[in-house]
Scaffold this active site. Structure first.
Site, mmCIF file in Angstrom:
data_model
loop_
_atom_site.group_PDB
_atom_site.id
_atom_site.type_symbol
_atom_site.label_atom_id
_atom_site.label_comp_id
_atom_site.label_asym_id
_atom_site.label_seq_id
_atom_site.Cartn_x
_atom_site.Cartn_y
_atom_site.Cartn_z
ATOM 1 N N HIS A 171 7.601 -30.318 10.901
ATOM 2 C CA HIS A 171 7.150 -29.043 10.332
ATOM 3 C C HIS A 171 6.046 -29.270 9.296
ATOM 4 C CE1 HIS A 171 10.041 -26.977 12.646
ATOM 5 N NE2 HIS A 171 11.099 -27.484 12.026
ATOM 6 N N THR B 277 3.177 -0.975 8.569
ATOM 7 C CA THR B 277 3.750 -1.830 9.613
ATOM 8 C C THR B 277 4.025 -3.248 9.138
ATOM 9 O OG1 THR B 277 1.534 -2.490 10.273
ATOM 10 C CG2 THR B 277 2.514 -0.604 11.455
ATOM 11 N N CYS C 298 3.148 -3.048 3.942
ATOM 12 C CA CYS C 298 2.326 -1.872 4.236
ATOM 13 C C CYS C 298 3.118 -1.067 5.268
ATOM 14 C CB CYS C 298 0.922 -2.269 4.705
ATOM 15 S SG CYS C 298 0.855 -3.195 6.247
ATOM 16 N N HIS D 139 10.836 -23.404 8.758
ATOM 17 C CA HIS D 139 9.848 -24.043 9.628
ATOM 18 C C HIS D 139 8.417 -23.901 9.119
ATOM 19 C CE1 HIS D 139 12.425 -24.131 13.581
ATOM 20 N NE2 HIS D 139 13.106 -24.528 12.518
ATOM 21 N N ASP E 179 0.867 -1.178 0.000
ATOM 22 C CA ASP E 179 0.000 0.000 0.000
ATOM 23 C C ASP E 179 0.906 1.231 0.000
ATOM 24 O OD1 ASP E 179 0.843 0.418 2.613
ATOM 25 O OD2 ASP E 179 -1.154 0.343 3.517
HETATM 26 C C1 RB5 Z 1 -1.948 2.858 6.320
HETATM 27 O O1 RB5 Z 1 -1.806 4.133 6.859
HETATM 28 C C2 RB5 Z 1 -1.547 1.813 7.361
HETATM 29 O O2 RB5 Z 1 -2.597 1.578 8.215
HETATM 30 C C3 RB5 Z 1 -1.096 0.561 6.676
HETATM 31 O O3 RB5 Z 1 -0.042 0.831 5.825
HETATM 32 C C4 RB5 Z 1 -0.627 -0.562 7.584
HETATM 33 O O4 RB5 Z 1 0.364 -0.141 8.445
HETATM 34 C C5 RB5 Z 1 -1.676 -1.343 8.240
HETATM 35 O O5 RB5 Z 1 -1.431 -2.345 8.913
#
Ligand code: RB5
Length: 142
Positions: free
Chosen positions: A134, A67, A65, A98, A8
């Site tokens: 595994h 995080t 994304c 694993h 994203d």
């Molecule tokens: C977008 O701002 C953010 O929420 C997305 O990139 C991500 O971190 C969500 O888990």
């Protein structure tokens, strides 16, 4: 090896860097979006890449994304997909050895570009251990 990559807007810059890095290593990289810093919904990108992986089991996926959390949760909703959120090389190695993860997930606001390249290298170069314990655990996931 065919790689499907997606992110994203929270990891758009990292995706662009990683795409060029992997192409430079002669991987065949298919970019499943996003294609600008405009806001998109990460579940849509996760689903696109996950379906590509299910139809091409030899391929690997890389999803990012902000995080890495939202996109990994989303990818793991697709039956058959094992998407692993990794923040270091050890996790990437274990995800392959694993868990036989087909998709590496990272956070564009969490890892720097050099670390992300190194995590991707380990993920793409590590094979599944193929050990019975595994394999049994993966079968139980399904
Ligand atoms: C977008 O701002 C953010 O929420 C997305 O990139 C991500 O971190 C969500 O888990």
């Amino acid at each position: 090896m065919q790689i499907y990559i997606g992110s994203d807007q929270g990891a758009f810059e990292l995706k662009e860097v990683l795409k060029k890095y992997l192409e430079g290593k002669n991987y065949e990289v298919a970019d499943e979006g996003c294609y600008s810093l405009d806001s998109v919904d990460y579940p849509d990108i996760a689903k696109k890449v996950a379906l590509k992986i299910n139809s091409n089991p030899q391929a690997k996926g890389i999803l990012m994304c902000g995080t890495g959390i939202g996109i990994s949760i989303s990818a793991n909703k697709v039956p058959g997909i094992r998407a692993a959120l990794c923040t270091d090389e050890y996790m990437a190695r274990m995800a392959r050895e694993h868990n036989d993860a087909q998709i590496l997930c990272m956070g564009g606001r969490v890892v720097g570009t050099d670390l992300a390249k190194s995590i991707a290298d380990v993920f793409l170069h590590t094979d599944f251990s193929n050990l019975d314990r595994h394999k049994r655990r993966i079968e139980k996931m399904e």
